[in-house]
Design a protein around this motif. Structure first.
Motif, PDB file in Angstrom:
ATOM      1  N   THR A  62       2.271   1.504   2.319  1.00 12.24           N
ATOM      2  CA  THR A  62       2.354   0.676   1.114  1.00 12.24           C
ATOM      3  C   THR A  62       1.155  -0.258   1.012  1.00 12.24           C
ATOM      4  N   ALA A  63       0.753  -0.838   2.150  1.00 13.31           N
ATOM      5  CA  ALA A  63      -0.405  -1.739   2.164  1.00 13.31           C
ATOM      6  C   ALA A  63      -1.667  -1.003   1.731  1.00 13.31           C
ATOM      7  N   THR A  64      -1.842   0.232   2.206  1.00  9.55           N
ATOM      8  CA  THR A  64      -2.999   1.035   1.816  1.00  9.55           C
ATOM      9  C   THR A  64      -2.977   1.336   0.325  1.00  9.55           C
ATOM     10  N   ALA A  65      -1.785   1.674  -0.191  1.00 17.70           N
ATOM     11  CA  ALA A  65      -1.650   1.973  -1.617  1.00 17.70           C
ATOM     12  C   ALA A  65      -1.981   0.746  -2.470  1.00 17.70           C
ATOM     13  N   LEU A  66      -1.568  -0.439  -2.018  1.00 19.17           N
ATOM     14  CA  LEU A  66      -1.838  -1.667  -2.754  1.00 19.17           C
ATOM     15  C   LEU A  66      -3.341  -1.983  -2.780  1.00 19.17           C
ATOM     16  N   VAL A  67      -4.019  -1.731  -1.649  1.00 21.21           N
ATOM     17  CA  VAL A  67      -5.465  -1.965  -1.600  1.00 21.21           C
ATOM     18  C   VAL A  67      -6.177  -1.007  -2.554  1.00 21.21           C
ATOM     19  N   LEU A  68      -5.747   0.260  -2.571  1.00 17.54           N
ATOM     20  CA  LEU A  68      -6.338   1.229  -3.499  1.00 17.54           C
ATOM     21  C   LEU A  68      -6.131   0.788  -4.944  1.00 17.54           C
ATOM     22  N   LEU A  69      -4.936   0.291  -5.246  1.00 16.30           N
ATOM     23  CA  LEU A  69      -4.635  -0.177  -6.596  1.00 16.30           C
ATOM     24  C   LEU A  69      -5.504  -1.374  -6.958  1.00 16.30           C
ATOM     25  N   PHE A  70      -5.668  -2.301  -6.008  1.00 22.13           N
ATOM     26  CA  PHE A  70      -6.517  -3.476  -6.235  1.00 22.13           C
ATOM     27  C   PHE A  70      -7.956  -3.051  -6.507  1.00 22.13           C
ATOM     28  N   CYS A  71      -8.452  -2.111  -5.723  1.00 20.45           N
ATOM     29  CA  CYS A  71      -9.826  -1.634  -5.912  1.00 20.45           C
ATOM     30  C   CYS A  71      -9.994  -0.987  -7.285  1.00 20.45           C
ATOM     31  N   PHE A  72      -8.993  -0.206  -7.673  1.00 20.85           N
ATOM     32  CA  PHE A  72      -9.050   0.485  -8.961  1.00 20.85           C
ATOM     33  C   PHE A  72      -9.049  -0.519 -10.110  1.00 20.85           C
TER      34      PHE A  72
END
Length: 425
Positions: free
Chosen positions: A211-221
């Protein structure tokens, strides 16, 4: 390493190394005071840090607890030759254009040399690499909160694009330009994907970490959509392609991609239509023959052609070894970030020979990447790709925070193969 482990690592560092970690953590705050230079350079924390960094690096080498460098002939030799050309040109530039402003510029241009050789000693073990990257990752939380504020409340210092590029405002916080956001987005993305690969290999990939990885990807996007920079989108997609290549046998990643493929395709299409296409619309018009080639890269090609007109008139010595030998009144402009390309700037700063040496550094790093395994290879390849792509239309070597992230990785890759083999993959 966990936060507790990171704190222990930091506490055990000697002062000659600890100061650099503190600098990485504080840099996003220091950069917010960039515009104080318009009042006085003496009042600008950014200028003070810029001047003190080479001095403190020099002092650190005299510390008994500062690690000794593991020699690496291929990279150290190439970097040393390139650095020598850089140093000679800057010395001539300094003597010819002596002023307070020139001192600041010379320090900025020579800082990459000091940082690299400092980090070649600092990164004597992989634990030190992870420690620095983790410090950078923690520091990225400051631009993150600033980005969230701008998205929810409103832009602090918006930059408006021309109508031909969409005409919208892109946010840059209190920083000098959007590259500051781009740097932390890129660094956070690479580091989080790197830890993801490690968690998967060590079978520590829990739902919380996923989930943490997915949130970072979303933030970057979301961040990339907000800053609206073509170069950053190119770097983002390059990193994701490299990451997916390293996950061809990862069933969890492939399963998630298949599961969310419709959402990914829809989001990608909508983002391209609304965010990316307006930025590259003029490039397509050039390729279709509607506009002249000089309008490529948002008109940067036109600027390059104009400066190369004067370069063509210079003697062979200037072309081969750097334009500082020319005594041109336009030299400060040639060496500055106004070139919007580190490749072009490198031709003027160190000549054709210097550019070749500079590219050989990356060739050696790519060779070293192929000898690494697993996530270490991903870390190095993605950092090289980001640097090479950014260098087409920006000047990553002039941004200290960017060097704080990629140079430790390059320094780690410069360790002798015998030493790398002993590190934990």
């Amino acid at each position: 390493m966990t936060f507790v482990e990171w704190k222990i690592w930091f506490r055990l560092l000697p002062l000659s190394m600890k100061w650099f970690v503190v600098l990485i953590l504080l840099r996003p705050i220091i950069d917010l005071f960039y515009f104080l230079k318009n009042v006085s350079p003496v009042l600008s924390p950014l200028y003070i840090v810029g001047v003190l960094t080479p001095i403190v690096i020099f002092i650190s080498f005299f510390s008994k607890r500062f690690p000794k460098k593991f020699k690496s002939i291929s990279i150290d030799l190439t970097f040393g030759l390139w650095g020598s050309l850089l140093g000679i040109n800057l010395l001539i530039y300094f003597l010819y254009y002596f002023s307070v402003g020139t001192i600041a510029e010379v320090i900025k241009y020579v800082t990459p040399l000091f940082l690299f050789f400092y980090l070649r000693n600092f990164i004597s073990h992989k634990r030190n690499l992870i420690g620095l990257l983790q410090a950078f990752y923690y520091s990225a939380s400051i631009p993150l909160f600033l980005l969230i504020y701008e998205l929810l409340i409103g832009p602090i210092n918006p930059e408006y694009l021309t109508e031909s590029r969409g005409g919208e405002a892109r946010i840059q916080g209190g920083y000098a330009d959007i590259m500051n956001y781009a740097i932390y987005i890129t660094g956070a993305l690479i580091f989080k994907l790197y830890t993801y690969l490690g968690d998967f290999k060590l079978k520590k990939l829990t739902a919380k970490r996923l989930t943490a990885t997915a949130l970072v990807l979303l933030f970057c996007f979301i961040g990339l959509s907000a800053i609206k920079q073509t170069a950053s989108w190119g770097v983002f997609f390059a990193i994701m392609v490299i990451f997916l290549f390293f996950n061809l046998r990862n069933r969890i990643t492939l399963g998630l991609i298949v599961l969310f493929l419709p959402v990914i395709l829809y989001a990608g299409f909508m983002t391209y239509e609304s965010r990316v296409e307006p930025l590259i619309r003029k490039e397509f018009r050039v390729l279709e023959g509607e506009r002249e080639a000089r309008f490529l890269l948002n008109g940067r090609v036109s600027r390059w052609l104009s400066v190369f007109d004067e370069w063509q008139e210079m003697n062979v010595l200037c072309k081969l070894f750097g334009t500082s030998f020319s005594g041109s009144p336009n030299l400060p402009y040639f060496l500055s970030g106004a070139m919007h390309s580190d490749y072009i700037r490198m031709i003027f700063l160190t000549g054709i020979i210097g550019l070749i040496l500079y590219l050989l550094i990356y060739l050696n790093l790519i060779k070293r990447a192929l000898s690494l395994k697993g996530r270490d290879r991903f870390l190095l390849l993605s950092s090289i790709a980001a640097t090479l792509l950014f260098s087409v239309s920006t000047n990553p070597l002039l941004y200290a925070p960017y060097l704080y992230f990629v140079f430790p990785i390059f320094a780690y890759a410069s360790l002798p193969k015998s030493v790398l083999r002993k590190q934990h993959v």
